[in-house]
Scaffold this motif. Structure first.
Motif, PDB file in Angstrom:
ATOM      1  N   ASN A   1     -76.544 -15.818 -25.152  1.00  0.00           N
ATOM      2  CA  ASN A   1     -75.286 -15.607 -25.878  1.00  0.00           C
ATOM      3  C   ASN A   1     -75.539 -15.255 -27.335  1.00  0.00           C
ATOM      4  O   ASN A   1     -76.456 -15.776 -27.976  1.00  0.00           O
ATOM      5  CB  ASN A   1     -74.408 -16.851 -25.795  1.00  0.00           C
ATOM      6  N   VAL A   2     -74.702 -14.374 -27.839  1.00  0.00           N
ATOM      7  CA  VAL A   2     -74.710 -14.023 -29.259  1.00  0.00           C
ATOM      8  C   VAL A   2     -73.542 -14.748 -29.918  1.00  0.00           C
ATOM      9  O   VAL A   2     -72.400 -14.641 -29.466  1.00  0.00           O
ATOM     10  CB  VAL A   2     -74.569 -12.506 -29.463  1.00  0.00           C
ATOM     11  N   SER A   3     -73.833 -15.504 -30.948  1.00  0.00           N
ATOM     12  CA  SER A   3     -72.806 -16.276 -31.642  1.00  0.00           C
ATOM     13  C   SER A   3     -72.811 -15.922 -33.125  1.00  0.00           C
ATOM     14  O   SER A   3     -73.861 -15.987 -33.776  1.00  0.00           O
ATOM     15  CB  SER A   3     -73.061 -17.780 -31.459  1.00  0.00           C
ATOM     16  N   ASN A   4     -71.648 -15.527 -33.635  1.00  0.00           N
ATOM     17  CA  ASN A   4     -71.536 -15.132 -35.052  1.00  0.00           C
ATOM     18  C   ASN A   4     -72.561 -14.072 -35.424  1.00  0.00           C
ATOM     19  O   ASN A   4     -73.167 -14.102 -36.495  1.00  0.00           O
ATOM     20  CB  ASN A   4     -71.687 -16.363 -35.952  1.00  0.00           C
ATOM     21  N   GLY A   5     -72.763 -13.137 -34.490  1.00  0.00           N
ATOM     22  CA  GLY A   5     -73.650 -12.020 -34.757  1.00  0.00           C
ATOM     23  C   GLY A   5     -75.126 -12.338 -34.701  1.00  0.00           C
ATOM     24  O   GLY A   5     -75.940 -11.537 -35.168  1.00  0.00           O
ATOM     25  N   ALA A   6     -75.498 -13.484 -34.109  1.00  0.00           N
ATOM     26  CA  ALA A   6     -76.914 -13.857 -34.060  1.00  0.00           C
ATOM     27  C   ALA A   6     -77.242 -14.530 -32.736  1.00  0.00           C
ATOM     28  O   ALA A   6     -76.369 -15.077 -32.057  1.00  0.00           O
ATOM     29  CB  ALA A   6     -77.269 -14.779 -35.225  1.00  0.00           C
ATOM     30  N   PHE A   7     -78.522 -14.481 -32.368  1.00  0.00           N
ATOM     31  CA  PHE A   7     -79.002 -15.210 -31.198  1.00  0.00           C
ATOM     32  C   PHE A   7     -80.445 -15.630 -31.446  1.00  0.00           C
ATOM     33  O   PHE A   7     -81.159 -15.040 -32.264  1.00  0.00           O
ATOM     34  CB  PHE A   7     -78.892 -14.376 -29.918  1.00  0.00           C
ATOM     35  N   THR A   8     -80.850 -16.653 -30.762  1.00  0.00           N
ATOM     36  CA  THR A   8     -82.220 -17.144 -30.851  1.00  0.00           C
ATOM     37  C   THR A   8     -82.870 -17.043 -29.481  1.00  0.00           C
ATOM     38  O   THR A   8     -82.266 -17.424 -28.469  1.00  0.00           O
ATOM     39  CB  THR A   8     -82.260 -18.599 -31.347  1.00  0.00           C
ATOM     40  N   ALA A   9     -84.081 -16.523 -29.455  1.00  0.00           N
ATOM     41  CA  ALA A   9     -84.790 -16.341 -28.191  1.00  0.00           C
ATOM     42  C   ALA A   9     -86.209 -16.872 -28.305  1.00  0.00           C
ATOM     43  O   ALA A   9     -86.801 -16.883 -29.393  1.00  0.00           O
ATOM     44  CB  ALA A   9     -84.819 -14.862 -27.813  1.00  0.00           C
ATOM     45  N   GLN A  10     -86.730 -17.304 -27.183  1.00  0.00           N
ATOM     46  CA  GLN A  10     -88.112 -17.762 -27.113  1.00  0.00           C
ATOM     47  C   GLN A  10     -88.990 -16.581 -26.715  1.00  0.00           C
ATOM     48  O   GLN A  10     -88.796 -15.971 -25.660  1.00  0.00           O
ATOM     49  CB  GLN A  10     -88.269 -18.893 -26.095  1.00  0.00           C
TER      50      GLN A  10
END
Length: 449
Positions: free
Chosen positions: A400-409
């Motif tokens: 999911n992208v939240s507030n224009g950002a996402f975190t991935a491993q």
């Protein structure tokens, strides 16, 4: 505390300590030093595509199934969109190029051609640094040679293949077994003869992107007018020599292609060594980001060190290439992205067909938690595809992208491609790949240019 209890506790702690030494923990996840900012409005170069050469005169033609693997973009296919072929000096051999070229065009790929030698009647030997058997094009045959290239263009067109471009000479500065050209000779041909060729012209295809071969063309207005694509090979070229300020200064309206390489080596069976094959993705990253190349073309498509194994299956080197070629489609544009947010992490980004594509390489032996920020564009989720020691362009769960950002491993020693539909409420795995096999309208646009 009773001594018997202390003894039991010490024994227990010692046992736990020994067990912990026997069990090797997984590599720790490292948080990236900085975010990756992807500015979807900061456009760089247009991408023409990715591919390789088919050379039936030297190693045999691709089979029908191998053509599907190379130029198709479904599961277990490379998604190549560029085919390079050779211009044989003997016209009687030209037919050998047709089957694979026509198959590539049918899949929406573009085709360009490079000659190694002119017809023998047009060449002569000369003394080059003591080598009396060195070969060059006779000075009174430049016009005839331009017609020879035109004849090949016409032959291919009459047989169903409209070449995107044709080169003047493959590696004129590394011609121990083919035809030598000096910078002055290339300039002469480009200035006075290349204008008669009925196709886009590629020059000079230096083996090591040596600028002394191409500077004269860029500095001569007529030669430059007759050149459509500056082609270069990257054999042994250091990354700090990928940039070309003079081309940026004078090459407006011209294309910049990397037209041949294999990297890092051509050792037997090196195609499937990991993490060595990850270096292919890293080399592509540098060619696109540091060199601003618009095309990345491998040497043999099928070879023991190539994207396709000799049995027609995709190698680990091919997986690394596919992380770009399957998702960054012809006509997409590279956009600005933080290229090195963490030690051993390298990122590039692209957009096209209402999609954003981010390719992230992790050369570290530890997994990395990386945050990505999208600017000037929105998406609700991204679909990841990963190649590492055990996976081959494997689809992962949407993020999911939240507030224009996402975190991935980013797994250790891996390359991951993230695909997002821009301005959409969803981004599905199916949308991310199977609708980009080839956009017919885009293919027509590219071929018509």
């Amino acid at each position: 505390m009773k001594s018997t209890f202390k003894k039991s506790l010490c024994t227990l702690l010692a046992t736990v300590t020994m067990l912990s030494m026997l069990v090797v923990p997984p590599p720790p996840k490292v948080s990236a030093a900085s975010d990756v900012t992807v500015n979807l409005s900061a456009q760089k170069q247009v991408i023409r595509g990715f591919g390789g050469i088919n050379h039936p005169n030297w190693i045999g033609d691709l089979t029908a199934a191998q053509r599907e693997t190379a130029f198709g973009n479904g599961a277990n296919q490379l998604g190549f969109s560029i085919l390079r072929i050779s211009v044989d000096e003997n016209k009687n051999n030209w037919y050998k190029e047709l089957d694979t070229a026509k198959a590539a065009v049918a899949k929406g790929a573009i085709v360009f051609a490079s000659p190694w030698n002119p017809p023998s009647s047009m060449t002569e030997t000369f003394n080059r640094n003591g080598n009396t058997s060195a070969k060059r094009l006779k000075y009174n045959q430049y016009g005839a040679y331009a017609q020879h290239l035109n004849d090949f263009v016409t032959y291919m067109k009459n047989n169903g293949v409209n070449l995107y471009a044709i080169s003047v000479q493959n590696e004129p500065d590394y011609a121990e077994t083919w035809t030598w050209w000096t910078p002055a000779e290339v300039l002469n041909f480009m200035k006075n003869y290349a204008g008669s060729i009925n196709c886009r012209v590629i020059a000079p295809e230096s083996f090591q992107y040596l600028k002394n071969m191409s500077d004269p063309i860029l500095n001569d207005s007529q030669a430059l007018a007759n050149m459509d694509i500056l082609g270069a090979h990257l054999y042994g070229t250091q990354v700090n020599n990928f940039a070309y300020p003079l081309f940026k200064q004078k090459g407006a309206g011209k294309e910049l292609w990397m037209t041949e390489v294999y990297y890092p080596n051509s050792n037997n069976n090196s195609a499937n060594l990991w993490p060595e094959a990850l270096e292919v993705a890293y080399h592509m990253h540098n060619a696109l980001v540091e060199g601003d190349f618009q095309a990345y073309v491998w040497w043999y498509i099928r070879r023991q060190y190539s994207p396709m194994n000799e049995d027609g299956t995709i190698s680990k080197r091919g997986d690394s290439m596919a992380q770009f070629s399957k998702f960054v489609r012809p006509g997409y544009v590279r956009v600005d992205a933080t290229k090195n947010p963490n030690t051993n992490v390298y990122v590039s980004a692209y957009k096209g067909s209402n999609k954003a594509v981010i390719v992230a390489i992790n050369k570290s032996t530890s997994a990395v938690s990386q945050r990505f920020v999208l600017q000037n564009g929105s998406a609700s989720s991204v679909s990841p595809w990963t190649t590492d020691a055990s996976r081959k362009v494997a689809a992962g769960s949407n993020i999911n992208v939240s507030n224009g950002a996402f975190t991935a491993q980013l797994p250790a020693l891996s390359v991951t491609t993230f695909v997002a539909t821009l301005g959409s409420s969803k981004s599905s795995v199916t949308d991310a790949i199977y609708d980009i096999e080839v956009d017919p309208a885009l293919a027509e646009e590219v071929l018509a240019q």
